[in-house]
Design a protein around this motif. Structure first.
Motif, PDB file in Angstrom:
ATOM      1  N   LYS A 138       0.811  -1.213  -0.087  1.00 58.05           N
ATOM      2  CA  LYS A 138      -0.054   0.114   0.120  1.00 58.05           C
ATOM      3  C   LYS A 138       0.690   1.243  -0.035  1.00 58.05           C
ATOM      4  N   LYS A 139       1.869   1.189   0.488  1.00 55.92           N
ATOM      5  CA  LYS A 139       3.028   2.235   0.733  1.00 55.92           C
ATOM      6  C   LYS A 139       3.826   2.264  -0.439  1.00 55.92           C
ATOM      7  N   PRO A 140       4.487   3.224  -1.137  1.00 58.90           N
ATOM      8  CA  PRO A 140       5.196   3.562  -1.874  1.00 58.90           C
ATOM      9  C   PRO A 140       6.577   2.693  -1.620  1.00 58.90           C
ATOM     10  N   THR A 141       7.309   2.103  -2.420  1.00 58.40           N
ATOM     11  CA  THR A 141       8.591   1.475  -2.046  1.00 58.40           C
ATOM     12  C   THR A 141       9.685   2.465  -2.654  1.00 58.40           C
ATOM     13  N   ALA A 142      10.851   2.006  -2.504  1.00 59.53           N
ATOM     14  CA  ALA A 142      12.099   2.181  -2.965  1.00 59.53           C
ATOM     15  C   ALA A 142      12.183   1.677  -4.427  1.00 59.53           C
ATOM     16  N   GLY A 156      11.207  -6.460  -1.473  1.00 60.61           N
ATOM     17  CA  GLY A 156       9.978  -5.768  -1.050  1.00 60.61           C
ATOM     18  C   GLY A 156      10.368  -4.142  -1.931  1.00 60.61           C
ATOM     19  N   ILE A 157      11.314  -4.124  -3.040  1.00 62.17           N
ATOM     20  CA  ILE A 157      11.360  -2.820  -3.524  1.00 62.17           C
ATOM     21  C   ILE A 157      11.393  -3.074  -5.121  1.00 62.17           C
ATOM     22  N   LEU A 158      10.616  -1.998  -5.766  1.00 64.59           N
ATOM     23  CA  LEU A 158      10.790  -2.115  -7.275  1.00 64.59           C
ATOM     24  C   LEU A 158      12.103  -2.233  -7.968  1.00 64.59           C
ATOM     25  N   PHE A 211      23.521  -2.267   2.577  1.00 65.30           N
ATOM     26  CA  PHE A 211      23.642  -1.023   2.130  1.00 65.30           C
ATOM     27  C   PHE A 211      22.386  -0.187   2.133  1.00 65.30           C
ATOM     28  N   LEU A 212      21.406  -0.907   1.397  1.00 69.29           N
ATOM     29  CA  LEU A 212      20.033  -0.350   1.294  1.00 69.29           C
ATOM     30  C   LEU A 212      19.229  -0.117   2.454  1.00 69.29           C
ATOM     31  N   LYS A 213      19.317  -1.232   3.352  1.00 68.78           N
ATOM     32  CA  LYS A 213      18.764  -1.284   4.512  1.00 68.78           C
ATOM     33  C   LYS A 213      19.102  -0.068   5.329  1.00 68.78           C
ATOM     34  N   ASN A 214      20.395   0.130   5.502  1.00 70.74           N
ATOM     35  CA  ASN A 214      21.124   1.156   6.143  1.00 70.74           C
ATOM     36  C   ASN A 214      20.527   2.650   5.681  1.00 70.74           C
ATOM     37  N   LEU A 215      20.298   2.643   4.560  1.00 72.49           N
ATOM     38  CA  LEU A 215      19.675   3.912   3.913  1.00 72.49           C
ATOM     39  C   LEU A 215      18.273   4.100   4.238  1.00 72.49           C
ATOM     40  N   GLY A 216      17.501   2.979   4.759  1.00 67.11           N
ATOM     41  CA  GLY A 216      16.283   3.243   4.923  1.00 67.11           C
ATOM     42  C   GLY A 216      15.559   2.873   3.581  1.00 67.11           C
ATOM     43  N   LEU A 217      15.777   2.098   2.715  1.00 66.75           N
ATOM     44  CA  LEU A 217      15.181   1.687   1.578  1.00 66.75           C
ATOM     45  C   LEU A 217      14.895   0.444   1.730  1.00 66.75           C
ATOM     46  N   LYS A 246      13.944  -3.255   4.516  1.00 64.89           N
ATOM     47  CA  LYS A 246      13.506  -3.610   5.737  1.00 64.89           C
ATOM     48  C   LYS A 246      13.803  -5.017   5.975  1.00 64.89           C
ATOM     49  N   GLY A 247      14.224  -5.432   7.284  1.00 67.65           N
ATOM     50  CA  GLY A 247      14.524  -7.004   7.440  1.00 67.65           C
ATOM     51  C   GLY A 247      15.649  -7.441   7.123  1.00 67.65           C
TER      52      GLY A 247
END
Length: 488
Positions: free
Chosen positions: A52-56, A85-87, A274-280, A282-283
């Motif tokens: 439902k929420k926009p992803t990275a 979980g990202i596009l 790296f992407l998780k640390n940038l908040g892009l 989760k998990g």
């Protein structure tokens, strides 16, 4: 019952992760993002689970020296990050072989792709401030230039929308297009115009670079220098130096058939973090960082299903590949001498970290070991040839990877059986115990490799045999379980 379902689901997930390179990976859709000079360029899109929420979003650019290449190079990475979980997008861009273009058009198209993705954020259900540019080699260069190089924008596009990504991940990228790097002749007279190293300034997006220390195409020094300059300018830039790796090491088994997923896992895992640390993201990453590649080498008892069961028993820290060949021998002049088979060549290309070798069942066959007309260049007895060839095989894997852990396995027990197809099965059994198994043990000792006494471990395997030589599925599963305990 519920716990059994959970276990089955887990095993399916494990197999999915490690067979990702073997299956046919296809994008969910292809979206037209640019038409120029009659050429249509598409984004190969891999959608995340419904959110439902926009992803990275992460946009990959393939390598090929700005001359060739295919978006398929990053299908495996795209599928993985979509599963996280990202596009994920693998983008087309103009290349010399297809479009007659230069590296400058490649840079323009890279910027166009990032701009189009940001401009269509609502349609794609992504956050326009969470877009990652990525790529390998020349595609890595394209990714870097979207962040570093000013200009080369397409005037027909909405230039109020930025083409600068929010982060960059590059795999052995071209970062210097002068004589000190790669591609100087392709940009002659404009060597520094799209050279990331020569355009570094402050306020660049955070970057993660991967580079092999023995890259023969793009010097490792280039990556070190670019990283240093980025940090001196106050930017965040991390370089992962992959020891002894050459150019293109990051490709997974899907794109580079037979190479295995060791470096794919390493780079995907660190990119994930790296992407998780940038908040892009989760998990936690859903694959193992330090994947051990296991090659199962042998005859029909290897070609059967024990390697498949071994994958299940070892779990997601291992990638097991089957290089068995039915009827294979170490003796030359037979129907299937292993050294002359494609399975052998493929096993070397795989560059395994662990090698499981199980031969002797067919070498013990009277049809071969006592055949005086058998054509072989070896001078000596069949027993001496078997031992010599076994040692030669071990040395080949050690030469291929000096750190490889070698295991030699004594052959499975052979039984007299009503469905046996060997009229001289008794002599074959005698050969197995009189010289094959003793030689395997001698080889293990003399070559200082590990011994797994499969013949002893499976001494009660008669109940699993189907013809006195081969096992049923349950038997191969039991064998895999016993082997897994020895190498874990």
């Amino acid at each position: 019952m519920k716990s059994k379902k959970i276990i089955v689901t887990f095993l399916i997930l494990v197999c999915t992760v490690f067979n990702i390179g073997a299956q046919d990976i296809t994008p969910d859709s292809k979206i037209l993002y640019k038409v120029i000079d009659g050429d249509s360029l598409y984004l190969h899109v891999f959608k995340p689970k419904v959110s439902k929420k926009p992803t990275a979003a992460i946009v990959f650019f393939f390598g090929g020296g700005w001359t060739g290449g295919s978006p398929k190079q990053f299908y495996q990475q795209s599928e993985y990050f979509a599963s996280r979980g990202i596009l994920a997008i693998s983008a087309e861009y103009r290349i010399k072989n297809t479009h007659g273009t230069s590296p400058f058009e490649c840079v323009e198209d890279g910027k166009s792709a990032i701009r189009w993705v940001r401009e269509n954020a609502i349609k794609l259900n992504i956050d326009p401030n969470k877009i990652v540019a990525s790529g390998g080699s020349a595609g890595g260069h394209v990714a870097l230039t979207t962040a570093v190089i000013k200009g080369l924008e397409n005037a027909d596009e909405n230039l109020s929308v930025s083409s600068v990504p929010n982060a960059v991940v590059a795999y052995n990228p071209v970062s210097d297009t002068t004589e000190k790097g790669y591609g100087a002749k392709k940009v002659a007279g404009r060597e520094t115009e799209i050279s990331p190293t020569h355009q570094v300034k402050k306020n660049m997006p955070p970057m993660l670079l991967f580079h092999g220390t023995k890259d023969k195409t793009v010097p490792f020094e280039n990556a070190e220098r670019f990283t240093r300059l980025m940090k001196e300018a106050g930017n965040e830039c991390e370089l992962v130096a992959v020891k002894d790796a050459d150019h293109g090491f990051f490709n997974g088994d899907f794109f580079r058939k037979g190479a295995g997923n060791k470096y794919f896992n390493l780079t995907a895992y660190k990119t994930d973090v790296f992407l998780k640390n940038l908040g892009l993201l989760k998990g936690k990453p859903t694959l193992s960082e330090n994947l051990q590649k296991v090659a199962c080498v042998g005859d029909s008892n290897t070609e059967a299903t024990y390697p498949k069961f071994l994958q299940e028993k070892l779990g997601n820290k291992y990638e097991v590949k089957n290089f068995g060949k039915g009827g294979a021998t170490l003796l030359d002049g037979t129907n299937h001498p292993y050294f002359k088979k494609e399975e052998y060549k493929k096993s070397l290309k795989f560059t395994p970290d662990v090698v499981l070798i199980m031969f002797g069942t067919n070498d013990a066959n009277v049809k071969w070991c006592l055949d005086e007309t058998r054509k072989t260049e070896f001078v000596g007895t069949p027993q001496e040839e078997f031992k010599s060839q076994y040692k030669k095989l071990i040395k080949a894997y050690k030469s291929n990877n000096e750190k490889a852990e070698i295991y030699v396995l004594t052959p499975l027990p052979i039984y007299e059986h009503e469905k046996s197809r060997d009229p001289k099965i008794k002599q074959r059994i005698a050969n197995l115990h009189e010289w094959v198994i003793p030689i395997v043990r001698e080889v293990a000792n003399e070559e200082n490799v590990n011994l797994i006494d499969v013949n002893k471990l499976m001494k009660k395997a008669y109940k699993y045999t189907v013809d006195g030589v081969h096992l049923n599925q349950k038997g191969y599963e039991v064998l895999a379980k016993k082997i897994a305990k020895k190498i874990k």
